[in-house]
Design an enzyme around this catalytic site. Structure first.
Site, PDB file in Angstrom:
ATOM      1  N   ASP A 119     172.550 -49.693  32.939  1.00  0.00           N
ATOM      2  CA  ASP A 119     173.645 -50.627  33.161  1.00  0.00           C
ATOM      3  C   ASP A 119     174.710 -49.971  34.048  1.00  0.00           C
ATOM      4  OD1 ASP A 119     175.731 -52.383  32.880  1.00  0.00           O
ATOM      5  OD2 ASP A 119     175.447 -52.667  30.724  1.00  0.00           O
ATOM      6  N   GLY A 167     167.010 -57.545  41.934  1.00  0.00           N
ATOM      7  CA  GLY A 167     167.378 -58.897  42.365  1.00  0.00           C
ATOM      8  C   GLY A 167     166.732 -59.207  43.712  1.00  0.00           C
ATOM      9  N   ARG A 172     167.077 -54.107  34.804  1.00  0.00           N
ATOM     10  CA  ARG A 172     165.660 -54.467  34.641  1.00  0.00           C
ATOM     11  C   ARG A 172     164.757 -53.404  35.271  1.00  0.00           C
ATOM     12  NH1 ARG A 172     166.681 -59.892  37.897  1.00  0.00           N
ATOM     13  NH2 ARG A 172     168.165 -58.440  38.795  1.00  0.00           N
ATOM     14  N   ASP A 224     168.966 -50.578  38.035  1.00  0.00           N
ATOM     15  CA  ASP A 224     169.020 -51.987  37.632  1.00  0.00           C
ATOM     16  C   ASP A 224     168.842 -52.029  36.117  1.00  0.00           C
ATOM     17  OD1 ASP A 224     168.433 -54.840  39.420  1.00  0.00           O
ATOM     18  OD2 ASP A 224     168.288 -54.924  37.237  1.00  0.00           O
ATOM     19  N   TYR A 252     182.428 -66.269  40.163  1.00  0.00           N
ATOM     20  CA  TYR A 252     181.694 -65.413  41.092  1.00  0.00           C
ATOM     21  C   TYR A 252     182.457 -65.270  42.420  1.00  0.00           C
ATOM     22  CZ  TYR A 252     177.778 -64.411  44.371  1.00  0.00           C
ATOM     23  OH  TYR A 252     176.960 -63.903  45.346  1.00  0.00           O
TER      24      TYR A 252
END
Ligand code: AKB
Length: 337
Positions: free
Chosen positions: A53, A13, A37, A35, A153
């Site tokens: 994850d 991120g 990703r 991550d 959030y």
């Protein structure tokens, strides 16, 4: 012997990428990153990266069996706009993911007899101003004021701040012997602006989106009114805040959660800053009433006196320096070579 490491979650991120680069440049050699990703190719030299994850318990167990985790920078989260579209997934990642890591850190702290440091980024989303009149009457909020978030959030962040504080101070408080607890420290960030990554999934994104669109010669319509005001910070200062807080002596800290901020701008003032650098930019305003409601609930500015007093927090980038020395030159390089 397990290898001692600093773990960064959510490294792919915006904040994670800036943080891993910075820590590596500062000489942190044992960086372990996690991550869902992959890391972008230009970041792969900075750390040992695991693609996975944070909700995967067996993955966390494997990490602990291979590494002695000394510090955790827990950056993984679904941001405010994305979280409104998938609130259950947001709760899983933002709350259950954090809970899993807090448990891991608590167990490791007991096992080592030394606290694992847990650095957590919270957000202005933890606040909820009831209306614009109140927002203008209380422009610089303190940490304990207006903790009434209206987004998933924001609720997730506020609750995780409390969970962290619990693990820090009260974890297993009824046990015959108090365990070695972890060392939880948290900053509440304003909207962050990076020259290197385009934000995605946030509600403060209209600021950085204006800038990145202008640099690419694209027209941009901000999803808020021109008078919308929230605090912002350039990414290098966000990284400095995380590092400075992690290096502060424990006895200097009077709280677990600290506001940090740099400057507060209306969307129109942000537009004017962008126009100074890109005079031909086409930026207008097409407020989206639902996202507007979220930004309106965030404070116009933060009072970060406690961070300034306890650990000498001071942003290096005011508005002028953010744009002229960090944002504009780097964005120009990025898009115009
Ligand atoms: C978001 O917009 O969700 C974030 C934040 C303010 O924490 N940038």
């Amino acid at each position: 012997m397990r290898k001692k490491v600093t773990l960064i979650t959510g490294v792919s991120g915006e904040v994670g990428l800036a943080l891993v680069k910075n820590l590596s440049e500062l000489g942190y050699s044992n960086l372990l990153t996690l991550d869902i990703r992959p890391l972008p190719p230009e970041y792969t030299n900075y750390s040992s990266h695991i693609q996975g994850d944070i909700l995967d318990k067996s993955l966390l167990n494997r990490l602990v069996s291979e590494y002695e985790i000394i510090t955790i920078f827990h950056m993984a989260a679904l941001l405010s706009t994305r979280a409104e579209f998938t609130p259950v997934a947001a709760h899983q990642v933002n709350v259950e993911g954090t809970m899993g890591l807090l448990q891991l850190a608590a167990e490791q702290s007991e096992w080592r007899g030394d606290p694992v440091m847990f650095i957590f980024p919270s957000s202005i989303a933890a606040y909820g101003m009831p209306d614009l009149e109140t927002k203008s009457k209380f422009p610089k909020v303190r940490e304990w004021e207006w903790n009434y978030p209206i987004t998933m959030y924001g609720c997730n962040k506020l609750y995780c701040e409390m969970l962290g504080t619990y693990f820090n101070e009260y974890y297993r408080q009824l046990a015959a012997e108090r365990p070695q607890t972890l060392d939880f420290r948290c900053v509440r960030f304003p909207g962050l602006i990076s020259a290197f990554t385009v934000p995605s999934g946030g509600t403060s994104d209209y600021g950085p989106e204006m800038l990145h669109a202008a640099a690419q010669g694209e027209a941009y319509a901000a999803f808020v009114r021109p008078d919308t005001q929230i605090p912002f910070m350039a990414m290098p200062d966000a990284v400095t805040a995380l590092l400075d807080l992690s290096q502060a002596p424990k006895q200097a800290l009077s709280r677990t959660v600290y506001n940090v901020t740099s400057y507060s701008l209306t969307a129109e003032q942000f537009r004017q800053q962008v126009l100074m650098a890109f005079p031909d930019a086409e930026i207008n305003f097409e407020p989206d009433l639902k996202r507007q409601q979220i930004v309106d609930s965030w404070p116009a500015d933060l009072n970060d006196n406690d961070a300034r007093r306890d650990w000498d927090w001071k942003p290096d980038y005011d508005i002028e320096r953010s744009f002229s020395e960090y944002l504009v030159p780097n964005i120009l390089k990025r898009y115009q070579g």
